[in-house]
Motif scaffolding. Sequence first.
Motif, PDB file in Angstrom:
ATOM      1  N   GLY A  12      10.733   3.950  -6.725  1.00 41.87           N
ATOM      2  CA  GLY A  12       9.752   2.911  -7.020  1.00 41.87           C
ATOM      3  C   GLY A  12      10.248   1.774  -7.894  1.00 41.87           C
ATOM      4  O   GLY A  12       9.464   1.145  -8.590  1.00 41.87           O
ATOM      5  N   TYR A  13      11.539   1.505  -7.846  1.00 45.58           N
ATOM      6  CA  TYR A  13      12.071   0.403  -8.647  1.00 45.58           C
ATOM      7  C   TYR A  13      11.500  -0.948  -8.221  1.00 45.58           C
ATOM      8  O   TYR A  13      11.389  -1.861  -9.032  1.00 45.58           O
ATOM      9  CB  TYR A  13      13.600   0.338  -8.539  1.00 45.58           C
ATOM     10  CG  TYR A  13      14.313   1.470  -9.195  1.00 45.58           C
ATOM     11  CD1 TYR A  13      14.312   1.608 -10.577  1.00 45.58           C
ATOM     12  CD2 TYR A  13      14.989   2.415  -8.436  1.00 45.58           C
ATOM     13  CE1 TYR A  13      14.975   2.656 -11.182  1.00 45.58           C
ATOM     14  CE2 TYR A  13      15.651   3.460  -9.029  1.00 45.58           C
ATOM     15  CZ  TYR A  13      15.651   3.579 -10.404  1.00 45.58           C
ATOM     16  OH  TYR A  13      16.300   4.615 -10.990  1.00 45.58           O
ATOM     17  N   GLY A  14      11.218  -1.072  -6.942  1.00 46.06           N
ATOM     18  CA  GLY A  14      10.612  -2.307  -6.454  1.00 46.06           C
ATOM     19  C   GLY A  14      11.580  -3.427  -6.128  1.00 46.06           C
ATOM     20  O   GLY A  14      11.152  -4.533  -5.800  1.00 46.06           O
ATOM     21  N   ASN A  15      12.874  -3.171  -6.225  1.00 44.16           N
ATOM     22  CA  ASN A  15      13.845  -4.222  -5.887  1.00 44.16           C
ATOM     23  C   ASN A  15      13.652  -4.716  -4.458  1.00 44.16           C
ATOM     24  O   ASN A  15      13.790  -5.904  -4.184  1.00 44.16           O
ATOM     25  CB  ASN A  15      15.275  -3.702  -6.027  1.00 44.16           C
ATOM     26  CG  ASN A  15      15.581  -3.196  -7.415  1.00 44.16           C
ATOM     27  OD1 ASN A  15      14.683  -2.711  -8.102  1.00 44.16           O
ATOM     28  ND2 ASN A  15      16.814  -3.298  -7.825  1.00 44.16           N
ATOM     29  N   CYS A  16      13.353  -3.801  -3.560  1.00 48.79           N
ATOM     30  CA  CYS A  16      13.179  -4.171  -2.156  1.00 48.79           C
ATOM     31  C   CYS A  16      11.999  -5.136  -2.008  1.00 48.79           C
ATOM     32  O   CYS A  16      12.058  -6.068  -1.201  1.00 48.79           O
ATOM     33  CB  CYS A  16      12.978  -2.935  -1.294  1.00 48.79           C
ATOM     34  SG  CYS A  16      11.620  -1.866  -1.835  1.00 48.79           S
ATOM     35  N   VAL A  17      10.955  -4.929  -2.789  1.00 51.03           N
ATOM     36  CA  VAL A  17       9.773  -5.795  -2.715  1.00 51.03           C
ATOM     37  C   VAL A  17      10.120  -7.203  -3.205  1.00 51.03           C
ATOM     38  O   VAL A  17       9.660  -8.198  -2.638  1.00 51.03           O
ATOM     39  CB  VAL A  17       8.621  -5.199  -3.561  1.00 51.03           C
ATOM     40  CG1 VAL A  17       7.387  -6.074  -3.487  1.00 51.03           C
ATOM     41  CG2 VAL A  17       8.310  -3.787  -3.109  1.00 51.03           C
ATOM     42  N   ILE A  18      10.946  -7.267  -4.243  1.00 48.14           N
ATOM     43  CA  ILE A  18      11.347  -8.564  -4.770  1.00 48.14           C
ATOM     44  C   ILE A  18      12.226  -9.302  -3.761  1.00 48.14           C
ATOM     45  O   ILE A  18      12.066 -10.499  -3.533  1.00 48.14           O
ATOM     46  CB  ILE A  18      12.091  -8.385  -6.118  1.00 48.14           C
ATOM     47  CG1 ILE A  18      11.110  -7.857  -7.167  1.00 48.14           C
ATOM     48  CG2 ILE A  18      12.731  -9.694  -6.578  1.00 48.14           C
ATOM     49  CD1 ILE A  18      11.756  -7.307  -8.414  1.00 48.14           C
ATOM     50  N   GLU A  19      13.138  -8.573  -3.113  1.00 44.51           N
ATOM     51  CA  GLU A  19      14.058  -9.198  -2.165  1.00 44.51           C
ATOM     52  C   GLU A  19      13.369  -9.614  -0.866  1.00 44.51           C
ATOM     53  O   GLU A  19      13.682 -10.652  -0.308  1.00 44.51           O
ATOM     54  CB  GLU A  19      15.212  -8.233  -1.828  1.00 44.51           C
ATOM     55  CG  GLU A  19      16.184  -7.997  -2.960  1.00 44.51           C
ATOM     56  CD  GLU A  19      17.105  -9.193  -3.205  1.00 44.51           C
ATOM     57  OE1 GLU A  19      17.235 -10.050  -2.327  1.00 44.51           O
ATOM     58  OE2 GLU A  19      17.692  -9.245  -4.304  1.00 44.51           O
ATOM     59  N   ALA A  20      12.462  -8.783  -0.395  1.00 45.25           N
ATOM     60  CA  ALA A  20      11.848  -9.041   0.917  1.00 45.25           C
ATOM     61  C   ALA A  20      10.374  -8.633   0.898  1.00 45.25           C
ATOM     62  O   ALA A  20       9.981  -7.625   1.487  1.00 45.25           O
ATOM     63  CB  ALA A  20      12.606  -8.282   2.012  1.00 45.25           C
ATOM     64  N   PRO A  21       9.526  -9.416   0.210  1.00 46.24           N
ATOM     65  CA  PRO A  21       8.118  -9.035   0.061  1.00 46.24           C
ATOM     66  C   PRO A  21       7.345  -8.975   1.379  1.00 46.24           C
ATOM     67  O   PRO A  21       6.303  -8.316   1.445  1.00 46.24           O
ATOM     68  CB  PRO A  21       7.549 -10.138  -0.850  1.00 46.24           C
ATOM     69  CG  PRO A  21       8.538 -11.244  -0.837  1.00 46.24           C
ATOM     70  CD  PRO A  21       9.870 -10.655  -0.488  1.00 46.24           C
ATOM     71  N   GLU A  22       7.858  -9.642   2.405  1.00 43.91           N
ATOM     72  CA  GLU A  22       7.143  -9.556   3.678  1.00 43.91           C
ATOM     73  C   GLU A  22       7.425  -8.236   4.395  1.00 43.91           C
ATOM     74  O   GLU A  22       6.729  -7.885   5.337  1.00 43.91           O
ATOM     75  CB  GLU A  22       7.439 -10.754   4.591  1.00 43.91           C
ATOM     76  CG  GLU A  22       8.907 -11.068   4.860  1.00 43.91           C
ATOM     77  CD  GLU A  22       9.589 -11.749   3.665  1.00 43.91           C
ATOM     78  OE1 GLU A  22      10.526 -11.127   3.125  1.00 43.91           O
ATOM     79  OE2 GLU A  22       9.209 -12.853   3.261  1.00 43.91           O
ATOM     80  N   TYR A  23       8.426  -7.495   3.915  1.00 43.31           N
ATOM     81  CA  TYR A  23       8.801  -6.237   4.563  1.00 43.31           C
ATOM     82  C   TYR A  23       8.454  -4.996   3.758  1.00 43.31           C
ATOM     83  O   TYR A  23       8.370  -3.904   4.309  1.00 43.31           O
ATOM     84  CB  TYR A  23      10.304  -6.233   4.887  1.00 43.31           C
ATOM     85  CG  TYR A  23      10.604  -7.098   6.071  1.00 43.31           C
ATOM     86  CD1 TYR A  23      10.377  -6.631   7.361  1.00 43.31           C
ATOM     87  CD2 TYR A  23      11.056  -8.400   5.915  1.00 43.31           C
ATOM     88  CE1 TYR A  23      10.612  -7.419   8.467  1.00 43.31           C
ATOM     89  CE2 TYR A  23      11.299  -9.218   7.011  1.00 43.31           C
ATOM     90  CZ  TYR A  23      11.067  -8.715   8.280  1.00 43.31           C
ATOM     91  OH  TYR A  23      11.288  -9.505   9.373  1.00 43.31           O
ATOM     92  N   PHE A  24       8.289  -5.167   2.435  1.00 47.03           N
ATOM     93  CA  PHE A  24       8.040  -3.991   1.589  1.00 47.03           C
ATOM     94  C   PHE A  24       6.923  -4.267   0.585  1.00 47.03           C
ATOM     95  O   PHE A  24       6.760  -5.389   0.117  1.00 47.03           O
ATOM     96  CB  PHE A  24       9.305  -3.623   0.791  1.00 47.03           C
ATOM     97  CG  PHE A  24      10.509  -3.353   1.633  1.00 47.03           C
ATOM     98  CD1 PHE A  24      10.716  -2.094   2.178  1.00 47.03           C
ATOM     99  CD2 PHE A  24      11.443  -4.347   1.879  1.00 47.03           C
ATOM    100  CE1 PHE A  24      11.837  -1.839   2.964  1.00 47.03           C
ATOM    101  CE2 PHE A  24      12.557  -4.106   2.664  1.00 47.03           C
ATOM    102  CZ  PHE A  24      12.750  -2.850   3.199  1.00 47.03           C
ATOM    103  N   GLU A  25       6.188  -3.217   0.250  1.00 43.75           N
ATOM    104  CA  GLU A  25       5.302  -3.284  -0.906  1.00 43.75           C
ATOM    105  C   GLU A  25       5.300  -1.918  -1.572  1.00 43.75           C
ATOM    106  O   GLU A  25       5.776  -0.939  -1.007  1.00 43.75           O
ATOM    107  CB  GLU A  25       3.894  -3.742  -0.527  1.00 43.75           C
ATOM    108  CG  GLU A  25       3.065  -2.744   0.227  1.00 43.75           C
ATOM    109  CD  GLU A  25       1.671  -3.295   0.547  1.00 43.75           C
ATOM    110  OE1 GLU A  25       1.467  -4.523   0.511  1.00 43.75           O
ATOM    111  OE2 GLU A  25       0.798  -2.472   0.862  1.00 43.75           O
ATOM    112  N   LEU A  26       4.789  -1.877  -2.802  1.00 45.96           N
ATOM    113  CA  LEU A  26       4.725  -0.597  -3.514  1.00 45.96           C
ATOM    114  C   LEU A  26       3.341   0.002  -3.351  1.00 45.96           C
ATOM    115  O   LEU A  26       2.329  -0.685  -3.512  1.00 45.96           O
ATOM    116  CB  LEU A  26       5.037  -0.794  -5.005  1.00 45.96           C
ATOM    117  CG  LEU A  26       6.504  -0.994  -5.383  1.00 45.96           C
ATOM    118  CD1 LEU A  26       6.635  -1.109  -6.897  1.00 45.96           C
ATOM    119  CD2 LEU A  26       7.390   0.138  -4.874  1.00 45.96           C
ATOM    120  N   ASP A  27       3.315   1.279  -3.045  1.00 46.89           N
ATOM    121  CA  ASP A  27       2.054   1.994  -2.902  1.00 46.89           C
ATOM    122  C   ASP A  27       1.424   2.204  -4.282  1.00 46.89           C
ATOM    123  O   ASP A  27       2.076   2.694  -5.207  1.00 46.89           O
ATOM    124  CB  ASP A  27       2.317   3.343  -2.231  1.00 46.89           C
ATOM    125  CG  ASP A  27       1.030   4.080  -1.935  1.00 46.89           C
ATOM    126  OD1 ASP A  27       0.602   4.040  -0.776  1.00 46.89           O
ATOM    127  OD2 ASP A  27       0.458   4.681  -2.864  1.00 46.89           O
TER     128      ASP A  27
END
Length: 64
Positions: A12-27
Amino acid sequence: MRIHLDLDLCLGYGNCVIEAPEYFELDDDSGKAIVLIENPAETDRSVVEAAVRSCPAVALRLED
Ligand code: SF4
């Protein structure tokens, strides 16, 4: 290509959400990532690859 997320590894670091918010979000409940679009468009490859590389837990993988 297809995004593969290993929820056992995701912390749940959320780096993926920062890099590609259209592809990832945190539950909100689990605090882990959710893949919003499993099959990215080829034109978004570099964005998705950056998100995969940004994951400190190596929970993301891109399959061709
Ligand atoms: S960067 Fe990795 S560990 Fe962090 S939320 Fe995304 S998949 Fe999970």
